[in-house]
Design a protein around this motif. Sequence first.
Motif, PDB file in Angstrom:
ATOM      1  N   GLN A  11      60.695  16.684  -0.067  1.00 32.03           N
ATOM      2  CA  GLN A  11      61.682  17.095   0.685  1.00 32.03           C
ATOM      3  C   GLN A  11      61.295  18.700   1.026  1.00 32.03           C
ATOM      4  OE1 GLN A  11      65.568  18.501  -1.047  1.00 32.03           O
ATOM      5  NE2 GLN A  11      66.630  17.653   0.681  1.00 32.03           N
ATOM      6  N   LEU A  12      60.566  19.447   0.257  1.00 38.22           N
ATOM      7  CA  LEU A  12      60.118  20.787   0.508  1.00 38.22           C
ATOM      8  C   LEU A  12      58.988  20.831   1.489  1.00 38.22           C
ATOM      9  CD1 LEU A  12      60.335  23.872   0.123  1.00 38.22           C
ATOM     10  CD2 LEU A  12      58.828  23.638  -1.898  1.00 38.22           C
ATOM     11  N   ALA A  13      58.095  19.690   1.328  1.00 36.09           N
ATOM     12  CA  ALA A  13      56.927  19.664   2.289  1.00 36.09           C
ATOM     13  C   ALA A  13      57.505  19.093   3.798  1.00 36.09           C
ATOM     14  CB  ALA A  13      55.850  18.300   1.496  1.00 36.09           C
ATOM     15  N   HIS A  14      58.411  18.382   3.576  1.00 38.84           N
ATOM     16  CA  HIS A  14      58.963  17.905   4.856  1.00 38.84           C
ATOM     17  C   HIS A  14      59.638  19.095   5.696  1.00 38.84           C
ATOM     18  CE1 HIS A  14      60.629  15.393   7.982  1.00 38.84           C
ATOM     19  NE2 HIS A  14      62.163  15.710   7.697  1.00 38.84           N
ATOM     20  N   LEU A  15      60.544  20.005   4.782  1.00 44.62           N
ATOM     21  CA  LEU A  15      60.928  21.146   5.302  1.00 44.62           C
ATOM     22  C   LEU A  15      60.029  22.092   5.984  1.00 44.62           C
ATOM     23  CD1 LEU A  15      64.025  22.793   3.952  1.00 44.62           C
ATOM     24  CD2 LEU A  15      62.404  24.354   4.411  1.00 44.62           C
ATOM     25  N   ARG A  16      58.916  22.383   5.185  1.00 43.76           N
ATOM     26  CA  ARG A  16      57.796  23.103   5.853  1.00 43.76           C
ATOM     27  C   ARG A  16      57.097  22.837   7.054  1.00 43.76           C
ATOM     28  NH1 ARG A  16      56.101  25.464   0.478  1.00 43.76           N
ATOM     29  NH2 ARG A  16      58.007  27.087   0.024  1.00 43.76           N
ATOM     30  N   THR A  17      56.958  21.273   7.156  1.00 45.19           N
ATOM     31  CA  THR A  17      56.281  20.857   8.320  1.00 45.19           C
ATOM     32  C   THR A  17      57.275  20.992   9.534  1.00 45.19           C
ATOM     33  OG1 THR A  17      55.440  19.165   6.896  1.00 45.19           O
ATOM     34  CG2 THR A  17      55.517  18.624   9.433  1.00 45.19           C
ATOM     35  N   LEU A  18      58.579  20.809   9.287  1.00 41.61           N
ATOM     36  CA  LEU A  18      59.459  21.260  10.221  1.00 41.61           C
ATOM     37  C   LEU A  18      59.337  22.614  10.798  1.00 41.61           C
ATOM     38  CD1 LEU A  18      62.678  19.158   9.411  1.00 41.61           C
ATOM     39  CD2 LEU A  18      61.267  18.662  11.340  1.00 41.61           C
ATOM     40  N   GLU A  19      59.384  23.388   9.699  1.00 34.71           N
ATOM     41  CA  GLU A  19      59.059  24.928  10.049  1.00 34.71           C
ATOM     42  C   GLU A  19      57.923  25.115  11.044  1.00 34.71           C
ATOM     43  OE1 GLU A  19      61.881  26.752   6.691  1.00 34.71           O
ATOM     44  OE2 GLU A  19      59.556  26.806   6.531  1.00 34.71           O
ATOM     45  N   ALA A  20      56.877  24.549  10.662  1.00 38.57           N
ATOM     46  CA  ALA A  20      55.597  24.679  11.366  1.00 38.57           C
ATOM     47  C   ALA A  20      55.800  24.170  12.813  1.00 38.57           C
ATOM     48  CB  ALA A  20      54.382  24.234  10.554  1.00 38.57           C
ATOM     49  N   GLY A  21      56.210  22.997  12.727  1.00 40.29           N
ATOM     50  CA  GLY A  21      56.172  22.274  14.167  1.00 40.29           C
ATOM     51  C   GLY A  21      57.205  23.090  15.096  1.00 40.29           C
ATOM     52  N   ILE A  22      58.249  23.696  14.643  1.00 34.47           N
ATOM     53  CA  ILE A  22      59.253  24.325  15.352  1.00 34.47           C
ATOM     54  C   ILE A  22      58.627  25.620  15.838  1.00 34.47           C
ATOM     55  CG2 ILE A  22      61.436  25.909  15.141  1.00 34.47           C
ATOM     56  CD1 ILE A  22      62.293  23.688  13.572  1.00 34.47           C
ATOM     57  N   ALA A  23      57.700  26.465  14.954  1.00 34.75           N
ATOM     58  CA  ALA A  23      57.075  27.635  15.077  1.00 34.75           C
ATOM     59  C   ALA A  23      55.956  27.436  16.384  1.00 34.75           C
ATOM     60  CB  ALA A  23      56.455  28.048  14.131  1.00 34.75           C
ATOM     61  N   ALA A  24      55.353  26.181  16.293  1.00 35.43           N
ATOM     62  CA  ALA A  24      54.305  25.748  17.509  1.00 35.43           C
ATOM     63  C   ALA A  24      54.966  25.599  18.853  1.00 35.43           C
ATOM     64  CB  ALA A  24      53.539  24.666  16.772  1.00 35.43           C
ATOM     65  N   ILE A  25      56.068  24.930  18.871  1.00 34.54           N
ATOM     66  CA  ILE A  25      56.633  24.624  20.307  1.00 34.54           C
ATOM     67  C   ILE A  25      57.138  25.744  20.767  1.00 34.54           C
ATOM     68  CG2 ILE A  25      58.578  23.404  21.138  1.00 34.54           C
ATOM     69  CD1 ILE A  25      57.961  20.802  18.976  1.00 34.54           C
ATOM     70  N   ALA A  26      57.875  26.543  19.738  1.00 31.26           N
ATOM     71  CA  ALA A  26      58.395  27.772  20.213  1.00 31.26           C
ATOM     72  C   ALA A  26      57.543  28.849  20.814  1.00 31.26           C
ATOM     73  CB  ALA A  26      59.219  28.486  19.087  1.00 31.26           C
ATOM     74  N   HIS A  27      56.326  28.832  20.349  1.00 30.77           N
ATOM     75  CA  HIS A  27      55.579  29.640  20.780  1.00 30.77           C
ATOM     76  C   HIS A  27      54.792  29.220  21.920  1.00 30.77           C
ATOM     77  CE1 HIS A  27      51.586  31.944  21.073  1.00 30.77           C
ATOM     78  NE2 HIS A  27      51.002  30.851  21.322  1.00 30.77           N
ATOM     79  N   ARG A  28      54.613  27.817  22.361  1.00 32.60           N
ATOM     80  CA  ARG A  28      53.986  27.515  23.606  1.00 32.60           C
ATOM     81  C   ARG A  28      55.200  27.416  24.566  1.00 32.60           C
ATOM     82  NH1 ARG A  28      50.786  22.021  23.533  1.00 32.60           N
ATOM     83  NH2 ARG A  28      50.239  23.020  25.460  1.00 32.60           N
ATOM     84  N   LEU A  29      56.442  27.531  23.927  1.00 34.58           N
ATOM     85  CA  LEU A  29      57.413  27.295  25.248  1.00 34.58           C
ATOM     86  C   LEU A  29      57.718  28.937  25.756  1.00 34.58           C
ATOM     87  CD1 LEU A  29      60.492  25.079  23.663  1.00 34.58           C
ATOM     88  CD2 LEU A  29      59.032  24.741  25.851  1.00 34.58           C
ATOM     89  N   SER A  30      57.323  29.762  24.915  1.00 29.84           N
ATOM     90  CA  SER A  30      57.429  31.304  25.264  1.00 29.84           C
ATOM     91  C   SER A  30      56.360  31.571  26.276  1.00 29.84           C
ATOM     92  CB  SER A  30      57.487  32.049  23.879  1.00 29.84           C
ATOM     93  OG  SER A  30      55.946  32.014  23.389  1.00 29.84           O
ATOM     94  N   LEU A  31      55.296  30.849  26.644  1.00 34.58           N
ATOM     95  CA  LEU A  31      54.350  31.223  27.443  1.00 34.58           C
ATOM     96  C   LEU A  31      54.562  30.668  28.758  1.00 34.58           C
ATOM     97  CD1 LEU A  31      51.211  30.594  24.916  1.00 34.58           C
ATOM     98  CD2 LEU A  31      52.303  32.698  25.438  1.00 34.58           C
ATOM     99  N   PRO A  32      54.157  31.170  29.898  1.00 32.06           N
ATOM    100  CA  PRO A  32      54.095  30.601  31.129  1.00 32.06           C
ATOM    101  C   PRO A  32      53.566  29.063  31.194  1.00 32.06           C
ATOM    102  CG  PRO A  32      53.444  32.926  31.475  1.00 32.06           C
ATOM    103  CD  PRO A  32      53.583  32.475  29.848  1.00 32.06           C
ATOM    104  N   VAL A  33      54.224  28.374  32.079  1.00 37.91           N
ATOM    105  CA  VAL A  33      53.830  27.069  32.220  1.00 37.91           C
ATOM    106  C   VAL A  33      52.467  27.189  32.793  1.00 37.91           C
ATOM    107  CG1 VAL A  33      54.232  24.800  33.705  1.00 37.91           C
ATOM    108  CG2 VAL A  33      56.101  25.813  32.619  1.00 37.91           C
ATOM    109  N   GLY A  34      51.241  26.329  32.207  1.00 39.22           N
ATOM    110  CA  GLY A  34      50.026  26.325  32.775  1.00 39.22           C
ATOM    111  C   GLY A  34      49.180  27.415  32.211  1.00 39.22           C
ATOM    112  N   GLN A  35      49.692  28.431  31.248  1.00 41.21           N
ATOM    113  CA  GLN A  35      48.740  29.456  30.909  1.00 41.21           C
ATOM    114  C   GLN A  35      47.668  29.087  29.787  1.00 41.21           C
ATOM    115  OE1 GLN A  35      50.760  32.935  29.434  1.00 41.21           O
ATOM    116  NE2 GLN A  35      49.306  33.565  28.009  1.00 41.21           N
ATOM    117  N   LYS A  36      46.586  29.345  30.020  1.00 45.15           N
ATOM    118  CA  LYS A  36      45.258  29.023  29.280  1.00 45.15           C
ATOM    119  C   LYS A  36      45.654  29.588  27.698  1.00 45.15           C
ATOM    120  CE  LYS A  36      42.864  26.885  32.237  1.00 45.15           C
ATOM    121  NZ  LYS A  36      42.740  25.486  32.222  1.00 45.15           N
ATOM    122  N   GLY A  37      45.256  28.981  26.531  1.00 43.34           N
ATOM    123  CA  GLY A  37      45.202  29.401  25.383  1.00 43.34           C
ATOM    124  C   GLY A  37      43.998  30.325  24.848  1.00 43.34           C
TER     125      GLY A  37
END
Length: 152
Positions: A11-37
Motif C-alpha cells: 500500500q505504501l509503495a502504491h501511495l508513493r507511486t501515485l505521488e510521483a505520478g502526480i508530481a510528474a503530471i503537475a510539472h508538465r501541466l505547469s509548462l506551456p504547451v509544446g515547450q521542450k524539456g
Amino acid sequence: MINGRWPRRGQLAHLRTLEAGIAAIAHRLSLPVGQKGTKGRPGGYRSRQEWFAKSRRLRVLTDRLTGLRADWRAGRVHMVRGGKRLAGMRHHLEAAGLEEHEWRARWQAARWFLQADGESGKRYGNETIRVHPGGSTPTATRSATPAGSPTT
C-alpha cells in the motif's frame, strides 16, 4: 480488511507511486504547451488536447491518492483473496465462457494459492515459508507496520 506488514508495504509503495505520478503530471501541466524539456526533465505536453487529457488524469489520480491516504491513516488495506479479476468475472460468466461450477473451482484454487519469493542468503528458502529436509513447513507472519509514512 487485512492487517500485517506486507499488505501495508504494498500500500505504501502504491501511495508513493501515485505521488510521483502526480508530481510528474503537475510539472508538465505547469509548462506551456509544446515547450521542450531541459536537462533530463520533460517539457510541456505536445498539444492542447493532450494537456486537457492529462489535466483530467491528474484529477483522477489526486482523488485516488486522497482515498488511499485516508485508508493508510485508518490502517485499512483492501485486498481480494483470489484476485480482483477473478472476482469480477463472477458477474460476467457468459462473456468469460464459464459455467458457475467452473468459476467456483477456479476461485477456490486461487484462494488456496500461497507464494513467497525465496531469499538466496537464507537457509531453506526464506523467513516466511521454510521447507525443511524432513518435510516440515513452518510459516511465519509478521504484523509490524513498515518504517516510513506517506507525505501529507
